[in-house]
Design a protein around this motif. Sequence first.
Motif, PDB file in Angstrom:
ATOM      1  N   GLN A 221      -8.655  34.368 -34.000  1.00  0.00           N
ATOM      2  CA  GLN A 221      -7.956  34.201 -32.599  1.00  0.00           C
ATOM      3  C   GLN A 221      -7.376  32.732 -32.523  1.00  0.00           C
ATOM      4  O   GLN A 221      -7.887  31.863 -32.932  1.00  0.00           O
ATOM      5  CB  GLN A 221      -8.866  34.657 -31.674  1.00  0.00           C
ATOM      6  N   PHE A 222      -6.300  32.850 -31.587  1.00  0.00           N
ATOM      7  CA  PHE A 222      -5.776  31.336 -31.460  1.00  0.00           C
ATOM      8  C   PHE A 222      -5.271  31.427 -30.041  1.00  0.00           C
ATOM      9  O   PHE A 222      -4.977  32.398 -29.002  1.00  0.00           O
ATOM     10  CB  PHE A 222      -4.253  31.335 -32.114  1.00  0.00           C
ATOM     11  N   HIS A 223      -5.584  30.253 -29.405  1.00  0.00           N
ATOM     12  CA  HIS A 223      -5.391  30.072 -28.000  1.00  0.00           C
ATOM     13  C   HIS A 223      -4.104  29.050 -27.632  1.00  0.00           C
ATOM     14  O   HIS A 223      -4.529  27.872 -27.852  1.00  0.00           O
ATOM     15  CB  HIS A 223      -6.572  29.552 -27.234  1.00  0.00           C
ATOM     16  N   TYR A 224      -3.085  29.486 -27.348  1.00  0.00           N
ATOM     17  CA  TYR A 224      -1.950  28.634 -27.152  1.00  0.00           C
ATOM     18  C   TYR A 224      -0.958  28.909 -25.847  1.00  0.00           C
ATOM     19  O   TYR A 224      -1.067  30.292 -25.678  1.00  0.00           O
ATOM     20  CB  TYR A 224      -0.772  28.809 -28.463  1.00  0.00           C
ATOM     21  N   GLU A 225      -0.581  28.062 -25.202  1.00  0.00           N
ATOM     22  CA  GLU A 225       0.248  28.389 -23.904  1.00  0.00           C
ATOM     23  C   GLU A 225      -0.471  29.439 -23.101  1.00  0.00           C
ATOM     24  O   GLU A 225       0.169  30.570 -22.477  1.00  0.00           O
ATOM     25  CB  GLU A 225       1.618  28.998 -24.630  1.00  0.00           C
ATOM     26  N   ASN A 226      -1.722  29.092 -22.545  1.00  0.00           N
ATOM     27  CA  ASN A 226      -2.339  30.081 -21.839  1.00  0.00           C
ATOM     28  C   ASN A 226      -2.521  31.409 -22.304  1.00  0.00           C
ATOM     29  O   ASN A 226      -2.612  32.588 -21.585  1.00  0.00           O
ATOM     30  CB  ASN A 226      -1.751  30.127 -20.499  1.00  0.00           C
ATOM     31  N   ALA A 227      -2.540  31.822 -23.551  1.00  0.00           N
ATOM     32  CA  ALA A 227      -2.487  33.200 -23.991  1.00  0.00           C
ATOM     33  C   ALA A 227      -3.618  33.244 -25.214  1.00  0.00           C
ATOM     34  O   ALA A 227      -3.683  32.274 -25.937  1.00  0.00           O
ATOM     35  CB  ALA A 227      -1.010  33.464 -24.587  1.00  0.00           C
ATOM     36  N   ARG A 230      -4.722  37.339 -31.213  1.00  0.00           N
ATOM     37  CA  ARG A 230      -5.731  37.680 -32.455  1.00  0.00           C
ATOM     38  C   ARG A 230      -4.893  38.145 -33.581  1.00  0.00           C
ATOM     39  O   ARG A 230      -3.859  39.034 -33.290  1.00  0.00           O
ATOM     40  CB  ARG A 230      -6.682  38.834 -32.272  1.00  0.00           C
ATOM     41  N   VAL A 231      -5.017  37.720 -34.733  1.00  0.00           N
ATOM     42  CA  VAL A 231      -4.213  38.400 -35.992  1.00  0.00           C
ATOM     43  C   VAL A 231      -4.935  38.935 -37.197  1.00  0.00           C
ATOM     44  O   VAL A 231      -6.131  38.782 -37.038  1.00  0.00           O
ATOM     45  CB  VAL A 231      -3.310  37.062 -36.528  1.00  0.00           C
ATOM     46  N   ASP A 232      -4.073  39.849 -37.647  1.00  0.00           N
ATOM     47  CA  ASP A 232      -4.760  40.626 -38.691  1.00  0.00           C
ATOM     48  C   ASP A 232      -5.351  39.900 -39.956  1.00  0.00           C
ATOM     49  O   ASP A 232      -6.553  39.866 -40.157  1.00  0.00           O
ATOM     50  CB  ASP A 232      -3.837  41.631 -39.164  1.00  0.00           C
ATOM     51  N   PHE A 233      -4.423  38.799 -40.276  1.00  0.00           N
ATOM     52  CA  PHE A 233      -4.870  38.038 -41.606  1.00  0.00           C
ATOM     53  C   PHE A 233      -4.287  36.683 -41.305  1.00  0.00           C
ATOM     54  O   PHE A 233      -3.286  36.272 -40.886  1.00  0.00           O
ATOM     55  CB  PHE A 233      -4.047  38.607 -42.879  1.00  0.00           C
ATOM     56  N   PHE A 234      -5.461  35.793 -41.600  1.00  0.00           N
ATOM     57  CA  PHE A 234      -5.100  34.340 -41.415  1.00  0.00           C
ATOM     58  C   PHE A 234      -5.308  33.501 -42.804  1.00  0.00           C
ATOM     59  O   PHE A 234      -6.415  33.609 -43.322  1.00  0.00           O
ATOM     60  CB  PHE A 234      -6.153  33.648 -40.151  1.00  0.00           C
ATOM     61  N   PHE A 235      -4.358  33.003 -43.207  1.00  0.00           N
ATOM     62  CA  PHE A 235      -4.643  32.070 -44.814  1.00  0.00           C
ATOM     63  C   PHE A 235      -4.481  30.700 -44.425  1.00  0.00           C
ATOM     64  O   PHE A 235      -3.654  29.900 -44.055  1.00  0.00           O
ATOM     65  CB  PHE A 235      -3.317  32.737 -45.478  1.00  0.00           C
ATOM     66  N   ALA A 236      -5.913  30.191 -44.489  1.00  0.00           N
ATOM     67  CA  ALA A 236      -6.437  28.981 -43.919  1.00  0.00           C
ATOM     68  C   ALA A 236      -5.478  27.976 -44.529  1.00  0.00           C
ATOM     69  O   ALA A 236      -5.173  26.821 -43.950  1.00  0.00           O
ATOM     70  CB  ALA A 236      -7.849  28.765 -44.065  1.00  0.00           C
ATOM     71  N   SER A 237      -5.466  27.999 -45.782  1.00  0.00           N
ATOM     72  CA  SER A 237      -4.816  26.893 -46.547  1.00  0.00           C
ATOM     73  C   SER A 237      -3.290  26.469 -46.113  1.00  0.00           C
ATOM     74  O   SER A 237      -3.010  25.398 -46.205  1.00  0.00           O
ATOM     75  CB  SER A 237      -4.660  27.113 -48.301  1.00  0.00           C
ATOM     76  N   ILE A 238      -2.650  27.385 -45.422  1.00  0.00           N
ATOM     77  CA  ILE A 238      -1.490  26.797 -45.140  1.00  0.00           C
ATOM     78  C   ILE A 238      -1.364  27.430 -43.658  1.00  0.00           C
ATOM     79  O   ILE A 238      -0.152  27.073 -43.152  1.00  0.00           O
ATOM     80  CB  ILE A 238      -0.162  27.806 -45.973  1.00  0.00           C
ATOM     81  N   GLY A 239      -2.168  27.914 -43.066  1.00  0.00           N
ATOM     82  CA  GLY A 239      -2.216  28.165 -41.640  1.00  0.00           C
ATOM     83  C   GLY A 239      -1.199  29.396 -41.411  1.00  0.00           C
ATOM     84  O   GLY A 239      -0.747  29.611 -40.339  1.00  0.00           O
ATOM     85  N   GLY A 240      -1.034  30.133 -42.639  1.00  0.00           N
ATOM     86  CA  GLY A 240      -0.043  31.363 -42.539  1.00  0.00           C
ATOM     87  C   GLY A 240      -0.978  32.692 -41.813  1.00  0.00           C
ATOM     88  O   GLY A 240      -2.020  32.746 -41.725  1.00  0.00           O
ATOM     89  N   ILE A 241       0.028  33.493 -41.309  1.00  0.00           N
ATOM     90  CA  ILE A 241      -0.449  34.913 -40.625  1.00  0.00           C
ATOM     91  C   ILE A 241       0.340  35.935 -41.358  1.00  0.00           C
ATOM     92  O   ILE A 241       1.605  36.046 -41.581  1.00  0.00           O
ATOM     93  CB  ILE A 241       0.028  34.919 -39.009  1.00  0.00           C
ATOM     94  N   GLY A 242      -0.518  36.903 -41.460  1.00  0.00           N
ATOM     95  CA  GLY A 242       0.021  38.092 -42.050  1.00  0.00           C
ATOM     96  C   GLY A 242      -0.471  39.293 -41.236  1.00  0.00           C
ATOM     97  O   GLY A 242      -1.532  39.270 -40.599  1.00  0.00           O
TER      98      GLY A 242
END
Length: 376
Positions: A221-227, A230-242
Amino acid sequence: MPLTLTDRAFTTSPIPLVTAVEARMLGIPVRTQRYIRIRRGIYAERAAYSTLTPWDRYAARVHAFARTHPDAVLCLESAAVVHGLPRFRQTRWIHVLNSARQASGRYGDVAVHASVDARDTELIGGIAVTSLVDTVVDLVRVLPPAQALAVADAAISQTQGGEACLADLRDRGERQSSSRGRARMRLVWGLADGRAESPGESVSRAVILWSGFEQPDLQRQFHYENATDRVDFFFASIGGIGESDGWQKYALGSPEAAAVKLADEKRREDRLRRHGHPFARWDLTDAWHVKPVVQALDAIHVPRVRPPSPALLATVSDRSRQVPPLPAAAPLTPTLPRVDRGSIRTTRTRTNHLRAARGSRCTGWLADAPDASHCD
C-alpha cells in the motif's frame, strides 16, 4: 473487487439443462436445431450454450454428468467447478473418484480414478465432491505448476474467499502414499501466498520468479495525495510496480461504469508515477505467453537476481488437460463416440477435442471396458 470462490462456484449448471424424459413430458423439442445435446439424455438451448466461455461449458458438462450419475463422487477439475477453484479453458475429462476400483480408466469423456488414499467427501448443492483440501491437493499434483499455484493461492486467500490453511494442505499431501506429483506439490507449497487476489496474479508471479526477476512484495500500500493505493507487485530495489490486469474490474459490460473505472485507474497510475514509481502492466493472456511480462519488467529495469528456469517457463503454456480451441470453421456440435454391443468404438470423423467437448454415449462408464486406457 476480486472474484471469490463463491463467485466462481457452479453449484448448478450455468445454463438450464433438460433431460430427455422431461422433454417428452413437457413437449420440449430437444431434437431440433434449437437445442444441443450436452451428453446422452441431457440437452440445453443451443443459443445459450454458444455464449458460454470454455470454462463455463465445462461446468455445463459436469452438471449434465451429475444429472445422469447422481451417485458419482466428482474430483479434480470437476470438483473444482463446484468448489469455485480457478479453472482455465475447458477441461477434457469429467473426473470421478471410485476408490473401490483396482485401477483407473477412461470411458468416453469420463476419467474414473482409483486411489488407495482415502478422500474426504461432501455434498454441495446435491452433488458429491471431494473436500476442498483433497481437491486442491489432487489438482496441485497434476496441473501445470503455474495453474497449480493459482489453485493453491485461491484456496488459502481470504480475499478470494479461500478457507484452507497451507499447513493443512501440505500435511494432507505428505500423508498420502502416492508419489505422483510430489515434487511439483512441494514446489507449489513453497510458492503459495494467500495475499494473491486473482489467478492472473498467481500465474504472473510464477512467470516473474521463473524468469529470474527479484521477489516482488504483494499488495503493498502507498499513501499519496490523500489516497491509498494498493498494487499487485512491488519491486523494492527500484521502487517499481507491476499490475496484472483482470478486465472484469473495469465493468466493461457497462460503458458508463467502465468509463468511470478506467478514469479512476488512470488517475491512480499517474499518482504513483508522480511519486517516482516505474509502472508495468500486463494481463493473464500476456502471462500465458511469458514474453510480454518479461518485456514489461525489463522496460522498467527490474533486476534479474537468478538465472531463468526454461523448463518451468515452458510449462506455463501447457494445455494438455484442456480441450484444444475449436477451429474457426468447426461446427458447434461435435461427433459423439459410438457404442456397439457393449464395447466403445469412437468414430473418427472429427478430431479428439471435438469428441471430448461433447461427452460420451457410453452408459457403462464404471464397467470394466477392455479398451479403456489407464489414467495419466
